[in-house]
Design a protein around this motif. Structure first.
Motif, PDB file in Angstrom:
ATOM      1  N   MET A   1      32.573 -42.884 -18.799  1.00 34.84           N
ATOM      2  CA  MET A   1      33.257 -42.766 -20.076  1.00 34.84           C
ATOM      3  C   MET A   1      33.679 -41.317 -20.316  1.00 34.84           C
ATOM      4  O   MET A   1      32.898 -40.391 -20.083  1.00 34.84           O
ATOM      5  CB  MET A   1      32.329 -43.209 -21.216  1.00 34.84           C
ATOM      6  N   ILE A   2      34.893 -41.099 -20.767  1.00 37.07           N
ATOM      7  CA  ILE A   2      35.385 -39.758 -21.057  1.00 37.07           C
ATOM      8  C   ILE A   2      34.808 -39.277 -22.384  1.00 37.07           C
ATOM      9  O   ILE A   2      34.825 -39.999 -23.385  1.00 37.07           O
ATOM     10  CB  ILE A   2      36.924 -39.723 -21.107  1.00 37.07           C
ATOM     11  N   THR A   3      34.273 -38.079 -22.388  1.00 37.35           N
ATOM     12  CA  THR A   3      33.656 -37.507 -23.582  1.00 37.35           C
ATOM     13  C   THR A   3      34.693 -36.741 -24.384  1.00 37.35           C
ATOM     14  O   THR A   3      35.482 -35.976 -23.841  1.00 37.35           O
ATOM     15  CB  THR A   3      32.507 -36.558 -23.181  1.00 37.35           C
ATOM     16  N   ARG A   4      34.681 -36.945 -25.696  1.00 39.82           N
ATOM     17  CA  ARG A   4      35.552 -36.205 -26.599  1.00 39.82           C
ATOM     18  C   ARG A   4      34.730 -35.117 -27.274  1.00 39.82           C
ATOM     19  O   ARG A   4      33.774 -35.417 -28.000  1.00 39.82           O
ATOM     20  CB  ARG A   4      36.150 -37.142 -27.640  1.00 39.82           C
ATOM     21  N   VAL A   5      35.103 -33.865 -27.012  1.00 40.01           N
ATOM     22  CA  VAL A   5      34.318 -32.724 -27.492  1.00 40.01           C
ATOM     23  C   VAL A   5      35.137 -31.930 -28.498  1.00 40.01           C
ATOM     24  O   VAL A   5      36.277 -31.534 -28.223  1.00 40.01           O
ATOM     25  CB  VAL A   5      33.895 -31.805 -26.328  1.00 40.01           C
ATOM     26  N   LEU A   6      34.542 -31.681 -29.659  1.00 42.81           N
ATOM     27  CA  LEU A   6      35.137 -30.808 -30.671  1.00 42.81           C
ATOM     28  C   LEU A   6      34.428 -29.464 -30.613  1.00 42.81           C
ATOM     29  O   LEU A   6      33.199 -29.397 -30.708  1.00 42.81           O
ATOM     30  CB  LEU A   6      34.979 -31.411 -32.066  1.00 42.81           C
ATOM     31  N   VAL A   7      35.203 -28.386 -30.444  1.00 43.38           N
ATOM     32  CA  VAL A   7      34.649 -27.041 -30.355  1.00 43.38           C
ATOM     33  C   VAL A   7      35.201 -26.209 -31.504  1.00 43.38           C
ATOM     34  O   VAL A   7      36.414 -25.975 -31.574  1.00 43.38           O
ATOM     35  CB  VAL A   7      35.003 -26.365 -29.011  1.00 43.38           C
ATOM     36  N   GLU A  24      37.476 -29.232 -17.039  1.00 39.60           N
ATOM     37  CA  GLU A  24      37.183 -29.462 -15.624  1.00 39.60           C
ATOM     38  C   GLU A  24      36.293 -30.678 -15.420  1.00 39.60           C
ATOM     39  O   GLU A  24      36.436 -31.402 -14.430  1.00 39.60           O
ATOM     40  CB  GLU A  24      36.499 -28.233 -15.020  1.00 39.60           C
ATOM     41  N   MET A  25      35.350 -30.914 -16.338  1.00 40.33           N
ATOM     42  CA  MET A  25      34.438 -32.058 -16.197  1.00 40.33           C
ATOM     43  C   MET A  25      35.082 -33.357 -16.658  1.00 40.33           C
ATOM     44  O   MET A  25      34.457 -34.420 -16.592  1.00 40.33           O
ATOM     45  CB  MET A  25      33.130 -31.799 -16.946  1.00 40.33           C
ATOM     46  N   GLY A  26      36.346 -33.306 -17.116  1.00 34.44           N
ATOM     47  CA  GLY A  26      37.073 -34.514 -17.481  1.00 34.44           C
ATOM     48  C   GLY A  26      37.066 -34.860 -18.950  1.00 34.44           C
ATOM     49  O   GLY A  26      37.551 -35.930 -19.339  1.00 34.44           O
ATOM     50  N   SER A  27      36.522 -33.974 -19.791  1.00 34.49           N
ATOM     51  CA  SER A  27      36.456 -34.251 -21.222  1.00 34.49           C
ATOM     52  C   SER A  27      37.807 -34.080 -21.895  1.00 34.49           C
ATOM     53  O   SER A  27      38.685 -33.359 -21.404  1.00 34.49           O
ATOM     54  CB  SER A  27      35.450 -33.309 -21.894  1.00 34.49           C
ATOM     55  N   PRO A  49      47.034 -32.283 -20.999  1.00 32.50           N
ATOM     56  CA  PRO A  49      47.184 -33.311 -22.037  1.00 32.50           C
ATOM     57  C   PRO A  49      45.872 -33.678 -22.714  1.00 32.50           C
ATOM     58  O   PRO A  49      45.880 -34.305 -23.777  1.00 32.50           O
ATOM     59  CB  PRO A  49      47.770 -34.513 -21.272  1.00 32.50           C
ATOM     60  N   ARG A  50      44.738 -33.287 -22.114  1.00 33.19           N
ATOM     61  CA  ARG A  50      43.436 -33.575 -22.720  1.00 33.19           C
ATOM     62  C   ARG A  50      42.956 -32.456 -23.634  1.00 33.19           C
ATOM     63  O   ARG A  50      41.837 -32.498 -24.140  1.00 33.19           O
ATOM     64  CB  ARG A  50      42.396 -33.841 -21.626  1.00 33.19           C
ATOM     65  N   PHE A  51      43.803 -31.456 -23.871  1.00 35.81           N
ATOM     66  CA  PHE A  51      43.454 -30.337 -24.745  1.00 35.81           C
ATOM     67  C   PHE A  51      44.260 -30.404 -26.037  1.00 35.81           C
ATOM     68  O   PHE A  51      45.472 -30.662 -26.020  1.00 35.81           O
ATOM     69  CB  PHE A  51      43.739 -29.007 -24.046  1.00 35.81           C
ATOM     70  N   GLY A  52      43.580 -30.181 -27.172  1.00 38.45           N
ATOM     71  CA  GLY A  52      44.259 -30.142 -28.461  1.00 38.45           C
ATOM     72  C   GLY A  52      43.760 -28.965 -29.281  1.00 38.45           C
ATOM     73  O   GLY A  52      42.621 -28.513 -29.112  1.00 38.45           O
ATOM     74  N   PHE A  53      44.597 -28.463 -30.163  1.00 38.30           N
ATOM     75  CA  PHE A  53      44.233 -27.299 -30.968  1.00 38.30           C
ATOM     76  C   PHE A  53      44.657 -27.496 -32.416  1.00 38.30           C
ATOM     77  O   PHE A  53      45.756 -27.984 -32.696  1.00 38.30           O
ATOM     78  CB  PHE A  53      44.896 -26.029 -30.426  1.00 38.30           C
ATOM     79  N   PHE A  54      43.765 -27.099 -33.331  1.00 38.62           N
ATOM     80  CA  PHE A  54      44.066 -27.093 -34.760  1.00 38.62           C
ATOM     81  C   PHE A  54      43.764 -25.706 -35.317  1.00 38.62           C
ATOM     82  O   PHE A  54      42.660 -25.196 -35.143  1.00 38.62           O
ATOM     83  CB  PHE A  54      43.235 -28.140 -35.508  1.00 38.62           C
ATOM     84  N   TYR A  55      44.771 -25.134 -35.957  1.00 38.37           N
ATOM     85  CA  TYR A  55      44.582 -23.853 -36.631  1.00 38.37           C
ATOM     86  C   TYR A  55      43.922 -24.137 -37.970  1.00 38.37           C
ATOM     87  O   TYR A  55      44.501 -24.812 -38.834  1.00 38.37           O
ATOM     88  CB  TYR A  55      45.928 -23.154 -36.825  1.00 38.37           C
ATOM     89  N   GLY A  56      42.691 -23.685 -38.134  1.00 32.98           N
ATOM     90  CA  GLY A  56      41.989 -23.985 -39.377  1.00 32.98           C
ATOM     91  C   GLY A  56      40.615 -23.359 -39.412  1.00 32.98           C
ATOM     92  O   GLY A  56      40.202 -22.654 -38.490  1.00 32.98           O
ATOM     93  N   ASP A  57      39.900 -23.645 -40.479  1.00 32.46           N
ATOM     94  CA  ASP A  57      38.604 -23.034 -40.776  1.00 32.46           C
ATOM     95  C   ASP A  57      37.507 -24.081 -40.618  1.00 32.46           C
ATOM     96  O   ASP A  57      37.632 -25.205 -41.135  1.00 32.46           O
ATOM     97  CB  ASP A  57      38.628 -22.490 -42.207  1.00 32.46           C
ATOM     98  N   ASP A  72      32.772 -37.259 -29.825  1.00 29.11           N
ATOM     99  CA  ASP A  72      31.465 -37.715 -29.360  1.00 29.11           C
ATOM    100  C   ASP A  72      30.449 -36.574 -29.424  1.00 29.11           C
ATOM    101  O   ASP A  72      29.257 -36.805 -29.638  1.00 29.11           O
ATOM    102  CB  ASP A  72      31.553 -38.203 -27.906  1.00 29.11           C
ATOM    103  N   VAL A  73      30.938 -35.356 -29.189  1.00 29.87           N
ATOM    104  CA  VAL A  73      30.086 -34.163 -29.120  1.00 29.87           C
ATOM    105  C   VAL A  73      30.726 -33.072 -29.972  1.00 29.87           C
ATOM    106  O   VAL A  73      31.950 -32.890 -29.939  1.00 29.87           O
ATOM    107  CB  VAL A  73      29.936 -33.644 -27.671  1.00 29.87           C
ATOM    108  N   VAL A  74      29.907 -32.347 -30.730  1.00 31.62           N
ATOM    109  CA  VAL A  74      30.381 -31.196 -31.485  1.00 31.62           C
ATOM    110  C   VAL A  74      29.655 -29.951 -30.973  1.00 31.62           C
ATOM    111  O   VAL A  74      28.427 -29.932 -30.875  1.00 31.62           O
ATOM    112  CB  VAL A  74      30.135 -31.351 -32.995  1.00 31.62           C
TER     113      VAL A  74
END
Length: 312
Positions: A1-7, A24-27, A49-57, A72-74
């Motif tokens: 399963m592909i992990t969705r990570v919010l950083v 690199e690990m496929g997230s 295409p698996r990278f997204g960015f939001f300008y915010g606080d 899935d992960v923060v």
């Protein structure tokens, strides 16, 4: 399963290395960052295409609720880092370092994993002779250490969390920091050629930035066995005094003049050595040496010149 990570704070010193590693690990990786340093450290990821960015606080509840719901992960990296930066604006530091973590913990569900980086500076002014373990009482001496330790405590009282007590990080990054001790000492050796060191016998632990990124990946992949506990994250071979660190750098910069001053004091009074045994027993061990990091930094500093990383 592909992990969705919010950083959060993903365009920073650690985040710009970690996001690359997570991809690199496929997230799928989503970053939220306010870009207060005007950094462009994530430009190289935009084609993925698996990278997204939001300008915010990271303190914006409406934004964070929306983004956390998709994760899935923060990984909360957004922080005011270091004692001097926190002391310049204590209210801002508490808001980012503590209130933003409380927000994440309040709006996430128990199924969502949080991997939280804190600092082993929470061990404070120990003797420097006895290894600090995760059971050693935390005695942070700075507002930075206090906010990070309190956030860690509150997270560990909640389900599905792993906290990482990072040693002093070193190494090159697209969003470079020259204030970290190894990075600073090497930069001074390469540019000024001399340094004055106070409290030369004070000790601390160190770790390469890419080992830290690898450790985050390990925690995500092994979360079921690791949640609910703090882990020291450092290099076992790098429990060094400031004198030992400077002399190690001198091996690579022979003309580096080091003066150990008996008069004056360093505002950073941290003095401790750290055991990383718990993390090793959990299956992870840092592998990049201090010597490799020094050579990497010297190579990188030849590219900086008098640029945006140092006021002049």
């Amino acid at each position: 399963m592909i992990t969705r990570v919010l950083v959060t704070g993903g365009a920073g010193y650690l985040g710009s290395i970690l996001c690359d590693r997570l991809l690199e690990m496929g997230s799928h990786v989503t970053v939220v960052d306010s870009l207060i340093y005007r950094q462009n450290s994530l430009f190289h990821l935009c084609a993925n295409p698996r990278f997204g960015f939001f300008y915010g606080d990271a303190r914006d509840e409406q934004l964070m609720r929306r983004l956390i719901a998709q994760a899935d992960v923060v990984v909360p990296l957004a922080a005011v880092v270091g004692a001097p930066a926190c002391d310049r604006d204590p209210a801002f530091a508490r808001s980012v370092n503590l209130d933003a973590i409380r927000l994440i913990n309040r709006v996430r569900s128990p199924r969502q994993l949080v991997v939280y980086p804190t600092t082993n500076s929470g061990y404070g002014t120990q003797t420097g002779d006895v290894f600090c373990t995760e059971e050693t009482p935390l005695e942070p001496i700075s507002l930075y250490g206090q906010t990070k330790s309190q956030a860690e405590q509150e997270l560990l009282e909640s389900p599905n969390t792993v906290t990482l007590r990072l040693a002093t990080v070193f190494g090159m990054s697209p969003r470079m920091r020259l204030d970290l001790l190894v990075n600073h000492f090497v930069y001074t050796a390469a540019t000024d050629g001399y340094i004055v060191i106070f409290e030369k016998d004070f000790k601390r632990n160190y770790i390469h930035i890419r080992d830290v990124a690898d450790c985050f990946v390990h925690c995500i992949e092994n979360s079921k066995q690791m949640t609910g506990r703090p882990y020291n994250v450092g290099l076992d071979a790098a429990n060094l005094s400031k004198e030992e660190l400077a002399l190690k750098i001198k091996e690579f910069v022979p003309n580096f003049f080091i003066h150990f001053s008996e008069v004056g004091s360093d505002p950073d009074k941290r003095n401790y050595i750290v055991s990383n045994r718990r993390l090793r027993e959990a299956g992870f061990e840092a592998r990049r040496s201090l010597e490799e990091g020094i050579q990497e930094l010297l190579k990188g500093y030849r590219m900086i010149g008098c640029g945006p990383f140092k006021n002049a």
